[in-house]
Design an enzyme around this catalytic site. Sequence first.
Site, PDB file in Angstrom:
ATOM      1  N   SER A 144       0.859  -1.191   0.000  1.00  0.00           N
ATOM      2  CA  SER A 144       0.000   0.000   0.000  1.00  0.00           C
ATOM      3  C   SER A 144       0.891   1.236   0.000  1.00  0.00           C
ATOM      4  CB  SER A 144      -0.863   0.014   1.271  1.00  0.00           C
ATOM      5  OG  SER A 144      -1.449   1.288   1.452  1.00  0.00           O
ATOM      6  N   TYR A 157      -0.896  -0.774  10.496  1.00  0.00           N
ATOM      7  CA  TYR A 157      -1.170  -1.196   9.112  1.00  0.00           C
ATOM      8  C   TYR A 157       0.025  -0.823   8.216  1.00  0.00           C
ATOM      9  CZ  TYR A 157      -3.600  -1.298   4.559  1.00  0.00           C
ATOM     10  OH  TYR A 157      -3.964  -1.545   3.251  1.00  0.00           O
TER      11      TYR A 157
END
Length: 246
Positions: A144, A157
């Site tokens: 990401s 995350y």
Amino acid sequence: MIIDLASQVAVVTGASRGIGAAVASSLASCGAHVVVNYRESRDRAEEVVAGITGSGGSAEAIRFDVADEEQVKQAFQDIAGRHGHIDILVNNAGVSKDALLLRARSKDIGEMMDTNLKGSIFCSFHASRYMLRQKSGRIINVSSIVGMGGNPGQSVYAATKAGLIGFTKSLAKELGPKGILVNAVAPGLIETDMTRDIDMGSLMEGIPLRRIGTPDDVARVVAFLCSSLSSYITGQVLVIDGGLYT
Ligand code: NAP
């Protein structure tokens, strides 16, 4: 020039919904037999399979929790036993439990580490055992842009997604001499269940292409990374974000 994955077996983790479902459909449309992995959403995984077979493709849904190494080992043994080879692994399964660090719950931290990072490592471990015998294979890790640029409320995350980038680069160096290519994609803001609660409108200004990404935007790049069109690319992170991180 077309992407031809005929006679290849591809395992896509977390393919019951969102980006994984689009990747599964995209690889199947290029001719691969696709293993649609899911953990909870059985009906949705079966819908993905039905969509693929209804369009003339080949797919099957298989349940396993990527965070459980015993389940992963068993699943890859079964897949290799039935098909004789595993050519493509897309480590897509992921969870995000956003919270400022001091509000993060230990259970959520564990789930993100276990699913996003350890799950991708377990699957790569067990898939690469078969790829090494074949002396060929492709592993694509779904990272990401948050793992590259960070984001408040997503520190854990981000750590898992940054970890995947280090994992990708190291594994590319380990497995390159054996004919296995390892790359990552780093999506920006993509419209899926994971981003359902985000106020997209307020973020649009920061995206040069002025639109939120679709799962297909990511799936097309993953198909490219699985194909002979990318035969001299390994250890790379391809950013798919409409320019957001630029
Ligand atoms: P999503 O719509 O929430 O789907 C997540 C998928 O992961 C589901 O198919 C889910 O399966 C599966 N999954 C979760 N935990 C699992 C486990 N332990 N074992 C097996 N499968 C598991 O998410 P998404 O937006 O498509 O995201 C896919 C990937 O892209 C994730 O790695 C995410 O971090 C990454 N990403 C997303 C965005 C974005 O904007 N959406 C941006 C950058 C990166 P079940 O429902 O069957 O449990």
